[in-house]
Design a protein around this motif. Structure first.
Motif, PDB file in Angstrom:
ATOM      1  N   TYR A 417       0.822  -1.325  -0.105  1.00 28.04           N
ATOM      2  CA  TYR A 417       0.111  -0.072   0.046  1.00 28.04           C
ATOM      3  C   TYR A 417       0.759   1.257  -0.157  1.00 28.04           C
ATOM      4  CZ  TYR A 417      -2.602   3.816   2.424  1.00 28.04           C
ATOM      5  OH  TYR A 417      -3.088   4.858   2.720  1.00 28.04           O
ATOM      6  N   LEU A 418       1.846   1.364   1.017  1.00 31.67           N
ATOM      7  CA  LEU A 418       2.729   2.377   0.844  1.00 31.67           C
ATOM      8  C   LEU A 418       3.516   2.659  -0.426  1.00 31.67           C
ATOM      9  CD1 LEU A 418       4.375   1.908   4.328  1.00 31.67           C
ATOM     10  CD2 LEU A 418       2.409   3.638   3.726  1.00 31.67           C
ATOM     11  N   ALA A 419       4.171   1.501  -0.889  1.00 37.67           N
ATOM     12  CA  ALA A 419       4.839   1.784  -2.241  1.00 37.67           C
ATOM     13  C   ALA A 419       3.939   2.134  -3.214  1.00 37.67           C
ATOM     14  CB  ALA A 419       5.371   0.275  -2.221  1.00 37.67           C
ATOM     15  N   LEU A 420       2.424   1.388  -3.444  1.00 36.05           N
ATOM     16  CA  LEU A 420       1.747   1.788  -4.555  1.00 36.05           C
ATOM     17  C   LEU A 420       1.124   3.414  -4.512  1.00 36.05           C
ATOM     18  CD1 LEU A 420      -0.382  -1.304  -4.946  1.00 36.05           C
ATOM     19  CD2 LEU A 420       1.300  -0.546  -6.490  1.00 36.05           C
ATOM     20  N   ARG A 421       1.349   3.833  -3.279  1.00 38.88           N
ATOM     21  CA  ARG A 421       0.964   5.225  -3.212  1.00 38.88           C
ATOM     22  C   ARG A 421       1.866   6.187  -4.103  1.00 38.88           C
ATOM     23  NH1 ARG A 421       0.135   7.321   2.243  1.00 38.88           N
ATOM     24  NH2 ARG A 421       0.136   9.229   1.203  1.00 38.88           N
ATOM     25  N   GLY A 422       3.109   5.756  -3.682  1.00 42.56           N
ATOM     26  CA  GLY A 422       4.207   6.494  -4.258  1.00 42.56           C
ATOM     27  C   GLY A 422       4.340   6.433  -5.921  1.00 42.56           C
ATOM     28  N   ILE A 423       4.210   5.106  -6.483  1.00 38.26           N
ATOM     29  CA  ILE A 423       4.187   4.832  -7.744  1.00 38.26           C
ATOM     30  C   ILE A 423       2.874   5.260  -8.335  1.00 38.26           C
ATOM     31  CG2 ILE A 423       4.382   2.755  -9.362  1.00 38.26           C
ATOM     32  CD1 ILE A 423       5.435   1.280  -7.041  1.00 38.26           C
ATOM     33  N   PHE A 424       1.885   5.216  -7.876  1.00 34.61           N
ATOM     34  CA  PHE A 424       0.632   5.824  -8.740  1.00 34.61           C
ATOM     35  C   PHE A 424       1.059   7.296  -8.606  1.00 34.61           C
ATOM     36  CE2 PHE A 424      -2.246   2.000  -7.005  1.00 34.61           C
ATOM     37  CZ  PHE A 424      -1.809   1.430  -8.275  1.00 34.61           C
ATOM     38  N   GLN A 425       1.410   8.121  -7.528  1.00 30.21           N
ATOM     39  CA  GLN A 425       1.552   9.483  -7.755  1.00 30.21           C
ATOM     40  C   GLN A 425       2.625  10.067  -8.777  1.00 30.21           C
ATOM     41  OE1 GLN A 425       2.194   9.790  -3.440  1.00 30.21           O
ATOM     42  NE2 GLN A 425       0.541  11.160  -3.208  1.00 30.21           N
ATOM     43  N   TYR A 426       3.702   9.025  -8.964  1.00 29.93           N
ATOM     44  CA  TYR A 426       4.614   9.379  -9.843  1.00 29.93           C
ATOM     45  C   TYR A 426       3.983   9.275 -11.290  1.00 29.93           C
ATOM     46  CZ  TYR A 426       8.458   8.330 -13.383  1.00 29.93           C
ATOM     47  OH  TYR A 426       9.233   8.239 -14.505  1.00 29.93           O
ATOM     48  N   PHE A 427       3.244   8.294 -11.610  1.00 27.42           N
ATOM     49  CA  PHE A 427       2.578   8.210 -12.990  1.00 27.42           C
ATOM     50  C   PHE A 427       1.813   9.226 -13.174  1.00 27.42           C
ATOM     51  CE2 PHE A 427       4.456   4.050 -12.574  1.00 27.42           C
ATOM     52  CZ  PHE A 427       5.123   3.956 -13.959  1.00 27.42           C
ATOM     53  N   TYR A 428       0.963   9.606 -12.037  1.00 25.67           N
ATOM     54  CA  TYR A 428      -0.002  10.717 -12.188  1.00 25.67           C
ATOM     55  C   TYR A 428       0.576  11.936 -12.523  1.00 25.67           C
ATOM     56  CZ  TYR A 428      -4.020  13.727 -11.151  1.00 25.67           C
ATOM     57  OH  TYR A 428      -5.093  14.652 -11.219  1.00 25.67           O
ATOM     58  N   LEU A 429       1.388  12.251 -11.807  1.00 28.13           N
ATOM     59  CA  LEU A 429       2.333  13.884 -12.189  1.00 28.13           C
ATOM     60  C   LEU A 429       3.009  13.530 -13.717  1.00 28.13           C
ATOM     61  CD1 LEU A 429       4.385  14.775  -9.115  1.00 28.13           C
ATOM     62  CD2 LEU A 429       2.588  15.784 -10.077  1.00 28.13           C
ATOM     63  N   LYS A 430       3.349  12.389 -14.006  1.00 33.10           N
ATOM     64  CA  LYS A 430       4.192  12.444 -15.235  1.00 33.10           C
ATOM     65  C   LYS A 430       2.967  12.490 -16.412  1.00 33.10           C
ATOM     66  CE  LYS A 430       6.977   9.077 -18.168  1.00 33.10           C
ATOM     67  NZ  LYS A 430       7.771   7.822 -18.025  1.00 33.10           N
ATOM     68  N   GLU A 431       1.922  11.724 -16.041  1.00 35.34           N
ATOM     69  CA  GLU A 431       0.698  11.814 -17.145  1.00 35.34           C
ATOM     70  C   GLU A 431       0.127  13.358 -17.377  1.00 35.34           C
ATOM     71  OE1 GLU A 431      -1.921  10.280 -19.742  1.00 35.34           O
ATOM     72  OE2 GLU A 431      -0.194   9.367 -18.952  1.00 35.34           O
ATOM     73  N   ASN A 432       0.129  13.884 -16.379  1.00 36.50           N
ATOM     74  CA  ASN A 432      -0.404  15.432 -16.123  1.00 36.50           C
ATOM     75  C   ASN A 432       0.671  16.627 -16.618  1.00 36.50           C
ATOM     76  OD1 ASN A 432      -3.376  15.385 -15.132  1.00 36.50           O
ATOM     77  ND2 ASN A 432      -2.376  13.760 -14.242  1.00 36.50           N
ATOM     78  N   LYS A 433       1.951  15.887 -16.558  1.00 35.24           N
ATOM     79  CA  LYS A 433       3.037  16.709 -17.324  1.00 35.24           C
ATOM     80  C   LYS A 433       3.011  18.071 -16.214  1.00 35.24           C
ATOM     81  CE  LYS A 433       2.840  15.864 -21.968  1.00 35.24           C
ATOM     82  NZ  LYS A 433       1.727  14.501 -22.065  1.00 35.24           N
ATOM     83  N   ARG A 434       3.150  17.682 -14.909  1.00 38.28           N
ATOM     84  CA  ARG A 434       3.434  18.810 -13.540  1.00 38.28           C
ATOM     85  C   ARG A 434       5.037  18.684 -13.586  1.00 38.28           C
ATOM     86  NH1 ARG A 434      -1.051  20.383 -10.757  1.00 38.28           N
ATOM     87  NH2 ARG A 434      -2.955  19.442 -11.820  1.00 38.28           N
TER      88      ARG A 434
END
Length: 434
Positions: A417-434
Motif C-alpha cells: 500500500y505504501l509503495a503503490l501510493r508513491g508509484i501511482f503518484q509518480y505516474f499521475y504527475l508524469k501523465e499530467n506533465k506537472r
C-alpha cells in the motif's frame, strides 16, 4: 553532498516541522502517564479510548491545514497578497463552522464514537466525561489547523513549532496541577488538554498579530475575497483531501483491527512495530511540509525550473532518510524494542515480523514526498485517486492472503500500500506533465 540554495530552504522548513511532529504524541503520552499514577486500568482505558476518538476526528479534518498550506504557498508565489489574507479568513470561517457543528451535535457524535470503539461498560462513563470536556477544544484545534497551514504556506514552520511545544508544556503543567493539586481525576486530565488547546490558539493568534503590517498593507483599499468562486476553489481542494484522508484512516484502523482479531499478542506486536513507521513518518512529514511550502511557491510563481529543482532535492533528502533509517533499524531496532517493553514473549513474537520494519523506509518515502508536492501544487484529485487505488489493493491483497500468511499478510499489504501510493503518484504527475 554539496548544499544548494534549495537544500538550505528545505532544511530551514523541515527541521522545525520535524520538531513539531515529535512533540505531538506527547499530549497523549502525558495524559496516559498522569492517569497511570492516579488510577487503575479503567481510567487508563478511558484516556486511551477518548484520545483515539479525538485523534481520528482531527486526523479526518486535517484537510484544513493541508488545503490552506498549498493554496497559500501558491498565492505567495504569484505575489497575490489579497488571496493570501482571504485564504486565512476562509480557512478560519470553515474551521469554526465545522467545530460549531461538532458542539451542537456532540451527543450523537459521542454515541457513534462509543459504538464504533465499543469500550467496556466500566470505561464508558469515564470516556463520556473526557469527551464532554474535550469537545469544547474543537474550535481551537480546527482553527489552529487553518492558521498553522497558513504559516507553512508562508514558508514559516517555526511558528507551528513554537505553538506545538508551548501546547505540550502548558498541558503538562495544567494537567499536573489539576490532578495532583486540585485532586481531579480524569476531569483534570481533560481540562488540562482543553486549556492547552485554547492557549495554543491564543498563541497562534498572537503570532499572526505580529504580521499585522502585512495584512494592513495587503488590504489597503481592498477587501477579502469571499466570492463564490473563491470559496468553491477552496472547498474543492479540501473535499479531495478529506476523502483521501478517509481512505488513509480506513487502512490504518483496519490494520489495528485485523491485528486485534488475531489475539492480544499479535495486537501488541503490531502496535510496537508500528512505532517504527511512526518515527519515520515524523521525519518524512517534515520534508513533506517543506515540499508544500516550496513547491507551492515555485508553482504559483510559474517557475517550473525552480519547482523541478525543489522536487529533485526533496527526493535526495528522502533517499538520505531511507538509508539512515534502514541502517538504524537494522542495527538498533531490536534494542529499541527492549526499551518499549520488557516482556520476553512479546519481543520474541515481534522478531518474526521485524523484517517488515526494515522495508518501511524504502516503501514509504516516495508517498510522503509526493504528498508534500501534491499539496503544494493542489493536485488534490490526484492524491485522492492514487490513495483510493492503493487502498483497494491493500484490502484485496490482505483478504486474499490472510488465510495463508496470517499476520505476515497484513504487513505485506501495508508495505505494498505504501509503495503503490508513491508509484501511482509518480505516474499521475508524469501523465499530467506537472
Amino acid at each position: 553532498m554539496r548544499f544548494s540554495l534549495q537544500d538550505r530552504q528545505i532544511l530551514s522548513l523541515a527541521i522545525p516541522a520535524i520538531v513539531s511532529n515529535i512533540t505531538v504524541p506527547l499530549l497523549g503520552l502525558v495524559d496516559l502517564a498522569i492517569v497511570g499514577h492516579i488510577g487503575n486500568e479503567t481510567l487508563i482505558g478511558a484516556i486511551a479510548v477518548g484520545s483515539m476518538i479525538f485523534n481520528v476526528i482531527y486526523w479526518v479534518f486535517g484537510f484544513l491545514r493541508m488545503g490552506t498550506s498549498g493554496l497559500t504557498a501558491q498565492a505567495m508565489g504569484r505575489k497575490d497578497d489579497v488571496a493570501i489574507c482571504s485564504l486565512l479568513m476562509q480557512s478560519l470561517l470553515i474551521a469554526f463552522s465545522i467545530a460549531f457543528l461538532f458542539i451542537i451535535f456532540q451527543i450523537p457524535i459521542r454515541w457513534i464514537a462509543l459504538t464504533a470503539m465499543h469500550p467496556s461498560a466500566e470505561v464508558i462513563p469515564h470516556v463520556q466525561t473526557y469527551f464532554n470536556i474535550c469537545i469544547y477544544g474543537a474550535p481551537a484545534m480546527l482553527c489552529l489547523y487553518g492558521i498553522l497551514g497558513w504559516f507553512i504556506g508562508m514558508q514559516d514552520t517555526r511558528s507551528p513549532m513554537v505553538v506545538s511545544i508551548s501546547q505540550n508544556v502548558i498541558n503538562i503543567v495544567a494537567s499536573f496541577i489539576l490532578v495532583f493539586v486540585c485532586h481531579l481525576k480524569i476531569e483534570g486530565v481533560a481540562y488540562g488538554t482543553l486549556i492547552a488547546q485554547w492557549c495554543g490558539l491564543v498563541l497562534a493568534l498572537w503570532l499572526l498579530n505580529r504580521k499585522r503590517s502585512f495584512f494592513l498593507g495587503a488590504l489597503r483599499g481592498k477587501s477579502f475575497d469571499f466570492s463564490p468562486l473563491s470559496f468553491l476553489a477552496f472547498l474543492k481542494v479540501n473535499r479531495d483531501i478529506f476523502f483521501r484522508t478517509l481512505f488513509l484512516v480506513a487502512v490504518f484502523l483496519f490494520f489495528t483491527s485485523a491485528g486485534a482479531r488475531q489475539g492480544d499478542m499479535i495486537l501488541s506486536v503490531n502496535t510496537l512495530l508500528m512505532t517504527f513507521f511512526t518515527l519515520f513518518s515524523y521525519f518524512m512529514d517534515g520534508f513533506a511540509f517543506a515540499g508544500e511550502a516550496l513547491c507551492g511557491k515555485t508553482y504559483g510563481a510559474n517557475n517550473m525550473e525552480a519547482f523541478h529543482a525543489v522536487c529533485r532535492r526533496l527526493f535526495r533528502w528522502g533517499w538520505g532518510m531511507v538509508i539512515a533509517f534502514t541502517v538504524a533499524y537494522a542495527l538498533g531496532g531490536i534494542s529499541f524494542l527492549h526499551l518499549l517493553t520488557d516482556k520476553p514473549n512479546v519481543i520474541a513474537a515481534a522478531r518474526d515480523f521485524f523484517p517488515w520494519v526494515l522495508v518501511i523506509p524504502l516503501s514509504g518515502m516516495a508517498a510522503f514526498v509526493y504528498d508534500g508536492i501534491f499539496i503544494g501544487i493542489t493536485a488534490t484529485r490526484g492524491m485522492l485517486v492514487t490513495c483510493a487505488l492503493a487502498s483497494v489493493v491493500f484490502f484485496l491483497l490482505y483478504l486474499s492472503l490472510a488465510p495463508i500468511l496470517g499476520n505476515h499478510a497484513l504487513w505485506l499489504s501495508l508495505i505494498v500500500y505504501l509503495a503503490l501510493r508513491g508509484i501511482f503518484q509518480y505516474f499521475y504527475l508524469k501523465e499530467n506533465k506537472r
